[in-house]
Design a protein around this motif. Structure first.
Motif, PDB file in Angstrom:
ATOM      1  N   UNK A 170       0.904  -1.234   0.147  1.00 13.66           N
ATOM      2  CA  UNK A 170       0.070  -0.072   0.064  1.00 13.66           C
ATOM      3  C   UNK A 170       0.769   1.191  -0.087  1.00 13.66           C
ATOM      4  N   UNK A 171       2.047   0.938   0.977  1.00 14.88           N
ATOM      5  CA  UNK A 171       2.882   2.476   0.813  1.00 14.88           C
ATOM      6  C   UNK A 171       3.485   2.703  -0.390  1.00 14.88           C
ATOM      7  N   UNK A 217       1.087   3.910  -3.043  1.00 19.09           N
ATOM      8  CA  UNK A 217       1.081   5.655  -3.134  1.00 19.09           C
ATOM      9  C   UNK A 217       1.953   6.413  -2.974  1.00 19.09           C
ATOM     10  N   UNK A 218       2.992   6.087  -2.453  1.00 20.22           N
ATOM     11  CA  UNK A 218       4.281   7.041  -2.313  1.00 20.22           C
ATOM     12  C   UNK A 218       5.375   6.550  -3.468  1.00 20.22           C
TER      13      UNK A 218
END
Lengths: 504, 203
Positions: free
Chosen positions: A394-395, A398-399
């Motif tokens: 997830x990190x 998005x990042x």
């Protein structure tokens, strides 16, 4: 009753028509050298204007553009009652004949797509015969049958896809293929096979594929043979002696006495779908629904393939300007539509559209093996690891990949080099060196006024002469006016303090 | 009286005498005897945000947190640092006993840092999350507090001294003074001690 043969008499034309905005407008496929292009196939609207295969392209265009030159045999073709008002409303220059070159590769592509479609009904799908598909259904009839129900479903789905077809089911693929030449919707079982084959005329019995077919058919005809059944009655040894093994073998294949080795179609491990919009979409929010649809289709496809996907690509076709592509890379193989949607949304949050979008395409060029996990069976550490993997995913989604950094110790004395990825061999021994600060400032900064007291030092760090990044510094532990402890250095014999880290 | 009850219910005030264990949260030993003796429950409040206020890096914040971080990473549980004030120097962290392979840091700023902190807290798979969030206001701190509680994760949020006077929903607020000294500004389930606590100088 085991093998279905589907014959697609107008595959090239219908494949091309699927791309046309208005499939009812006069359209024809042309073939041949540029100067002497001939009509290869024409749709109904064109045929109503008198366009026929084999006509020169210019002649066909003239037929459509000037209705006065209507060919005399056009009338019987327009007997379909609903076509009459169409013709009236479309007379004049709007009836221009549109043409496209005949593309043999496109036909093959459509055949493979249809084979992939048929793969949903059977594991044994073969493209052995041109213009046709044969596939085995006996093993799926328990699930999808009985046969009339499956037949209805096959026909409905083909109609949806827009392909006209003929269909026969027979005990073996060779018989199904020759029977579909003259029948549609025929279902023969073992008992009915012999009479059905016997009634076939010799020129429709698929003899063209055997060696010296021309001679054989001609000789048979001159000998007074008309139907296949008359050959069945002859002694085999005599047939073999007179016409060679090929004919005998073909007859045996038709009657299912000689097994036919077929290459089975394996669906391509690729996925590519496009979603076109009626109105250009200006904001990413408007893409939520098509994105969900595409990902659901992808998930269904992956489920059918028993596979997952690790990378895929979203392509935004822009109204003005080149297409914009977004590569979506996942850290683990996924196929759950909700997970895919969540991760894709996170990726798209970083994307800015360059303009209004007219179509969205999703393609997954490569599939990966997917191992579903049974969560409830996992023990606690394994579940923790899985939750961590999901968080990591997830990190990164998005990042971006480089943001989540590990702590890796490299054997490198220069502090600013020691935190660069891959700076050298990894330090393995747990040696206790001189004190190092917990934080490094990304670049050393001048800090002459802040140092009030030197608490420890100096420690000389001198290294790097071999790669041009040589340094020669004396490091001190220094106290700041507000009590904080910093790592500072000065170059021996020079003025000026530099802040390089904090002892947190 | 009823208004006091409603305040208690909404957790805006709490009874100082009610111990930390009656609040349901276990404490996690900080590794500093002097600090553990004072903190209610004998350590950091688990599944909650502990707020650390300081003038900046270099105030002993790592000396304070390294014992708990090294213990957790050696147990094989991941610890995430969000937008730390500098690049973590691996040699120093290793010397402090941290298992580096379980330690990760996120080089993000601004809103993404807040988002990442919340995600890490909520996921429930991180042993501890240490974040430097000068931009966080009290509303965001409450959000992080909820995330830490729902993910049952130990959280440390560093904020600048300017936020000392601001209300904060964190159950524990500490102010770091000169190197290796701290002051408890607020702790749920105990009386803040007015004196400063030395938590052990850097080795």
């Amino acid at each position: 009753m085991r093998w279905v043969c589907l014959l697609f008499p107008r595959l090239a034309l219908e494949g091309a028509l699927r791309r046309r905005p208005d499939p009812e407008a006069p359209f024809a496929l042309v073939d041949g050298p540029a100067q002497r292009q001939c009509i290869r196939a024409a749709n109904r609207a064109a045929r109503e204007q008198g366009v026929r295969p084999g006509q020169a392209r210019g002649f066909a265009e003239a037929l459509c553009n000037a209705p006065l030159f209507k060919a005399p045999d056009a009338a019987p073709l327009s007997k379909a009652p609903n076509s009459a008002p169409d013709r009236g409303s479309r007379s004049g220059s709007s009836q221009r004949l549109e043409t496209a070159p005949f593309d043999a590769e496109a036909v093959e592509r459509w055949r493979r797509r249809l084979a992939s479609w048929a793969y949903g009904f059977s594991a044994q799908v073969s493209l052995h015969y041109p213009h046709a598909l044969v596939f085995e259904v006996a093993s799926s009839l328990d699930l999808l049958g009985p046969w009339p129900r499956l037949e209805t479903r096959l026909r409905a789905e083909l109609a949806e896809l827009g392909f006209s077809h003929r269909l026969v089911i027979a005990p073996n693929p060779a018989a199904a293929r020759v029977l579909v030449n003259v029948h549609d919707g025929l279902a023969v079982d073992d008992a009915g096979l012999e009479p059905a084959l016997a009634a076939l005329r010799l020129d429709r019995a698929g003899l063209a594929n055997i060696d010296a077919a021309q001679d054989i058919v001609q000789t048979l005809k001159r000998s007074g043979f008309q139907r296949l059944g008359e050959l069945f009655g002859l002694p085999r040894s005599a047939l073999a002696r007179r016409f060679g093994g090929g004919l005998l073998r073909h007859l045996s294949e038709l009657r299912g006495e000689w097994p036919l080795a077929l290459d089975y179609h394996r669906p391509t491990p690729r996925f590519s779908r496009t979603f076109e919009f009626d109105q250009p979409v200006h904001a990413l929010a408007g893409l939520a629904f098509p994105l969900k649809r595409l990902l659901q289709e992808l998930a269904a496809f992956l489920m059918g393939q028993d596979a997952g996907v690790e990378r895929f690509r979203l392509t935004f076709e822009l109204e003005d300007g080149p297409a914009q592509a977004v590569e979506i890379g996942l850290l683990a193989v996924q196929r759950d539509p909700d997970t895919l949607l969540e991760l894709t949304r996170a990726h798209l949050e970083r994307v800015r559209l360059d303009g209004p979008v007219v179509a969205l395409a999703l393609s997954a060029p490569r599939l990966s093996a997917y191992a579903p996990v049974r969560r409830e069976l996992l023990e606690e550490p394994a579940r923790q690891a899985q939750a961590w993997a999901a968080l990591h995913q997830r990190l990164v989604a998005r990042l971006g990949e480089p943001v989540l950094k590990p702590l890796v110790e490299y054997r490198e004395h220069r502090p600013e080099m020691a935190v660069i990825d891959g700076a050298g061999p990894r330090a393995r021994d747990a040696s206790v060196g001189p004190a190092r600060p917990g934080w490094l400032t990304p670049t050393p900064q001048r800090c002459d006024g802040d140092v009030v007291q030197l608490l420890a030092g100096p420690e000389r760090i001198e290294s790097g002469w071999w790669d041009g990044g040589d340094i020669r510094r004396d490091y001190y532990l220094a106290q700041w006016a507000d009590g904080r402890q910093a790592w500072v250095w000065c170059e021996p014999g020079r003025q000026g303090w530099y802040l390089h880290g904090w002892f947190g | 009286m009823s208004s006091l009850e409603s305040l208690l219910d909404s957790r805006q005030v709490w009874r100082a005498q009610a111990g930390a264990d009656s609040q349901g949260g276990d404490a996690i030993a900080s590794g500093h005897a002097a600090l553990d003796a004072i903190l209610p429950g004998g350590g950091w409040p688990s599944a909650a945000v502990s707020e650390l206020l300081s003038a900046g890096a270099g105030n002993g914040e790592l000396a304070l947190l390294w014992p708990v971080i090294s213990r957790m990473t050696r147990e094989g549980r991941p610890v995430v640092l969000v937008s730390p004030p500098g690049v973590p120097y691996p040699a120093a962290w290793r010397q402090a006993g941290v298992a580096l392979e379980q330690c990760h840091w996120l080089d993000v700023q601004g809103r993404e840092a807040l988002w990442a902190t919340e995600q890490c807290l909520r996921a429930g798979c991180c042993a501890a999350v240490v974040a430097w969030l000068p931009q966080a206001d009290s509303r965001l701190m409450r959000r992080l507090q909820v995330a830490a509680a729902s993910g049952n994760t130990l959280a440390f949020v560093h904020r600048p001294l300017a936020k000392v006077s601001e209300a904060s929903p964190a159950p524990l607020r500490l102010r770091l003074h000169r190197h290796a000294e701290l002051e408890i500004l607020k702790c749920r389930g105990g009386f803040p001690s007015a004196r400063r606590i030395a938590f052990g100088a850097r080795a």
